[in-house]
Design a protein around this motif. Structure first.
Motif, PDB file in Angstrom:
ATOM      1  N   PRO A   1      -0.476  -5.214  -2.552  1.00 52.11           N
ATOM      2  CA  PRO A   1      -0.269  -4.073  -1.966  1.00 52.11           C
ATOM      3  C   PRO A   1       0.839  -3.210  -2.576  1.00 52.11           C
ATOM      4  CG  PRO A   1       0.806  -5.500  -0.314  1.00 52.11           C
ATOM      5  CD  PRO A   1       0.155  -6.225  -1.551  1.00 52.11           C
ATOM      6  N   HIS A   2       1.461  -3.871  -3.604  1.00 54.16           N
ATOM      7  CA  HIS A   2       2.884  -3.581  -3.955  1.00 54.16           C
ATOM      8  C   HIS A   2       2.545  -2.124  -5.036  1.00 54.16           C
ATOM      9  CE1 HIS A   2       4.829  -7.202  -3.014  1.00 54.16           C
ATOM     10  NE2 HIS A   2       3.495  -7.871  -3.309  1.00 54.16           N
ATOM     11  N   ARG A   3       3.326  -1.237  -5.007  1.00 52.90           N
ATOM     12  CA  ARG A   3       3.290   0.117  -5.654  1.00 52.90           C
ATOM     13  C   ARG A   3       4.851   0.513  -6.183  1.00 52.90           C
ATOM     14  NH1 ARG A   3      -0.038   4.457  -3.649  1.00 52.90           N
ATOM     15  NH2 ARG A   3      -0.393   4.708  -6.099  1.00 52.90           N
ATOM     16  N   LYS A   4       5.553  -0.224  -6.681  1.00 57.19           N
ATOM     17  CA  LYS A   4       6.833   0.140  -7.083  1.00 57.19           C
ATOM     18  C   LYS A   4       6.860   1.035  -8.035  1.00 57.19           C
ATOM     19  CE  LYS A   4      11.786  -1.288  -7.887  1.00 57.19           C
ATOM     20  NZ  LYS A   4      11.961  -0.310  -6.856  1.00 57.19           N
ATOM     21  N   HIS A   5       7.411   2.091  -8.040  1.00 57.38           N
ATOM     22  CA  HIS A   5       7.290   3.122  -9.284  1.00 57.38           C
ATOM     23  C   HIS A   5       8.668   2.864 -10.213  1.00 57.38           C
ATOM     24  CE1 HIS A   5       7.696   6.874 -11.687  1.00 57.38           C
ATOM     25  NE2 HIS A   5       6.281   6.876 -11.810  1.00 57.38           N
TER      26      HIS A   5
END
Length: 206
Positions: A58-62
């Motif tokens: 579920p990772h969503r690092k911008h």
């Protein structure tokens, strides 16, 4: 730092060197969904070089585009040494621009060339903006450290709205986690592939 980010277990860095035209999707995977699938397919069809960074769910690092510097990635450094021009594929969502495709980057001739192919191929409900003044400043891709501007001939940054990447029938992102490809994404891939293959520098080398 970019190097630390790329070393994370949930992050995959991909680099495939082929032609001097490059296709990039470094906000791919679970972040700006479907962008890597589009970029990879266009690169495959046109024998272009391909660079992507994917994040597992579920990772969503911008990570800011300007942080993608070759000093922190051997693969990225090799990619920039090899290619002469690029198209970078991104996703964005913004009220009032739900069906707009934004073409930024400093190579404005290529932007107009790509825009022509997109307008011919996509349904009329989508609008293609290649006038920088019509694009929000932060989405124009004009910073010199932005990857789209690093090759010798620069490139075009394509920002894709959710509406073109979303599969309404399957209630998921097109070409992502088992969801099938929509006709709009297929038309987009065909248009970008045609734009790359008809670009003079590419055509002359064939």
């Amino acid at each position: 730092m970019l190097r630390e980010f790329l070393e994370r277990s949930e992050v995959t860095e991909l680099c495939e060197l082929r032609g001097r035209f490059g296709i990039m999707a470094y906000h791919g995977g679970n972040l700006e969904r479907t962008t890597d699938a589009i970029a990879a397919e266009v690169a495959r069809r046109t024998q272009s070089s391909f660079y992507a960074v994917l994040q597992d769910a579920p990772h969503r690092k911008h990570i800011a585009s300007t942080a993608f510097v070759p000093e922190h990635s051997e693969a990225l450094a090799g990619f920039f040494e090899h290619v002469e021009i690029v198209i970078t594929v991104h996703g964005f969502g913004r009220r009032g621009l739900w069906r707009h495709l934004l073409l930024g980057g400093r190579n404005r001739e290529l932007a107009r060339h790509v825009a022509l192919h997109l307008r011919r191929a996509l349904p009329p409900r989508y609008q293609v903006l290649d006038d920088l003044e019509a694009i929000p400043r932060e989405l124009r891709g004009q910073h010199p450290r932005n990857p789209v501007n690093r090759p010798q001939d620069g490139g075009v940054q394509i920002e894709l709205p959710p509406s073109i990447r979303w599969n309404v029938r399957e209630w998921g992102w097109s070409d992502h986690e088992g969801v099938s490809r929509t006709s709009a994404v297929e038309r987009l891939i065909e248009a970008l592939s045609a734009a790359v293959e008809s670009w003079p520098a590419v055509r002359e080398k064939r």
